[in-house]
Design a protein around this motif. Structure first.
Motif, PDB file in Angstrom:
ATOM      1  N   GLU A 268       0.849  -1.194   0.000  1.00  0.00           N
ATOM      2  CA  GLU A 268       0.000   0.000   0.000  1.00  0.00           C
ATOM      3  C   GLU A 268       0.878   1.236   0.000  1.00  0.00           C
ATOM      4  O   GLU A 268       1.777   1.385   0.814  1.00  0.00           O
ATOM      5  CB  GLU A 268      -0.917  -0.009   1.232  1.00  0.00           C
ATOM      6  CG  GLU A 268      -2.015   1.015   1.149  1.00  0.00           C
ATOM      7  CD  GLU A 268      -3.044   0.820   2.240  1.00  0.00           C
ATOM      8  OE1 GLU A 268      -3.508   1.844   2.768  1.00  0.00           O
ATOM      9  OE2 GLU A 268      -3.371  -0.331   2.565  1.00  0.00           O
ATOM     10  N   GLU A 269       0.624   2.130  -0.953  1.00  0.00           N
ATOM     11  CA  GLU A 269       1.352   3.395  -1.028  1.00  0.00           C
ATOM     12  C   GLU A 269       0.614   4.454  -0.229  1.00  0.00           C
ATOM     13  O   GLU A 269      -0.475   4.216   0.293  1.00  0.00           O
ATOM     14  CB  GLU A 269       1.445   3.856  -2.497  1.00  0.00           C
ATOM     15  CG  GLU A 269       2.480   3.141  -3.288  1.00  0.00           C
ATOM     16  CD  GLU A 269       2.693   3.801  -4.649  1.00  0.00           C
ATOM     17  OE1 GLU A 269       1.788   4.498  -5.138  1.00  0.00           O
ATOM     18  OE2 GLU A 269       3.775   3.590  -5.211  1.00  0.00           O
ATOM     19  N   GLU A 270       1.203   5.625  -0.190  1.00  0.00           N
ATOM     20  CA  GLU A 270       0.534   6.749   0.456  1.00  0.00           C
ATOM     21  C   GLU A 270      -0.786   7.015  -0.263  1.00  0.00           C
ATOM     22  O   GLU A 270      -0.867   6.948  -1.475  1.00  0.00           O
ATOM     23  CB  GLU A 270       1.417   7.999   0.386  1.00  0.00           C
ATOM     24  CG  GLU A 270       2.683   7.875   1.190  1.00  0.00           C
ATOM     25  CD  GLU A 270       3.570   9.095   1.024  1.00  0.00           C
ATOM     26  OE1 GLU A 270       3.065  10.161   0.623  1.00  0.00           O
ATOM     27  OE2 GLU A 270       4.768   8.962   1.297  1.00  0.00           O
ATOM     28  N   GLY A 271      -1.793   7.316   0.485  1.00  0.00           N
ATOM     29  CA  GLY A 271      -3.101   7.559  -0.101  1.00  0.00           C
ATOM     30  C   GLY A 271      -3.942   6.299  -0.220  1.00  0.00           C
ATOM     31  O   GLY A 271      -5.029   6.342  -0.765  1.00  0.00           O
ATOM     32  N   GLY A 272      -3.438   5.170   0.253  1.00  0.00           N
ATOM     33  CA  GLY A 272      -4.208   3.937   0.260  1.00  0.00           C
ATOM     34  C   GLY A 272      -4.226   3.179  -1.058  1.00  0.00           C
ATOM     35  O   GLY A 272      -4.913   2.176  -1.182  1.00  0.00           O
ATOM     36  N   ARG A 273      -3.476   3.618  -2.045  1.00  0.00           N
ATOM     37  CA  ARG A 273      -3.435   2.938  -3.344  1.00  0.00           C
ATOM     38  C   ARG A 273      -2.578   1.688  -3.229  1.00  0.00           C
ATOM     39  O   ARG A 273      -1.438   1.750  -2.787  1.00  0.00           O
ATOM     40  CB  ARG A 273      -2.865   3.899  -4.383  1.00  0.00           C
ATOM     41  CG  ARG A 273      -2.832   3.350  -5.767  1.00  0.00           C
ATOM     42  CD  ARG A 273      -2.434   4.458  -6.745  1.00  0.00           C
ATOM     43  NE  ARG A 273      -2.222   3.878  -8.043  1.00  0.00           N
ATOM     44  CZ  ARG A 273      -1.043   3.644  -8.595  1.00  0.00           C
ATOM     45  NH1 ARG A 273       0.054   3.978  -7.947  1.00  0.00           N
ATOM     46  NH2 ARG A 273      -0.950   3.117  -9.774  1.00  0.00           N
TER      47      ARG A 273
END
Length: 125
Positions: A97-102
């Motif tokens: 999971e990246e920043e922003g929940g993607r």
């Protein structure tokens, strides 16, 4: 007295025993070589997928959301075949999971069951 041309049953049995002995020696080595070749192809295909992921990240600054994006965006011509399972859809994406929940695919593993000739699991490659 005229002798008939041909082989006796004993001669045929001796030849068949020799051929069977030679096959017993060669067959296991041949089967082992097939397994080693599949493992080498699997490592090469995993490397190509990982290079595609790295190039995608280098160009776009983010990883793809799915492995299919590598083909859609032309980082790969086609999804490679897993030589152990002989299928294209058994690759296991490692999702983070990246920043922003993607959620993105940062790595890929083989979905093949079992172990390699060196004893490691295919799924750990």
């Amino acid at each position: 007295m005229k002798r008939k041309l041909g082989f006796t049953l004993i001669e045929l049995l001796v030849v068949m025993a020799i051929v069977a002995a030679l096959l017993a020696i060669v067959a296991p080595r041949y089967m082992n070589r097939i397994a080693v070749a599949k493992e080498a192809a699997l490592k090469e295909n995993l490397s190509a997928l990982r290079i595609g992921l790295d190039q995608f990240y280098s160009d776009r600054g983010t990883y793809p959301e799915a492995l299919g994006e590598l083909v859609e965006r032309r980082y790969l011509r086609a999804m490679p075949v897993d030589p152990v399972t002989e299928r294209r859809d058994t690759w296991v994406p490692v999702v983070r999971e990246e920043e922003g929940g993607r959620k993105v695919v940062r790595d890929v593993r083989s979905g093949a069951p079992g172990k390699a000739t060196d004893g490691t699991l295919f799924a750990s490659w």
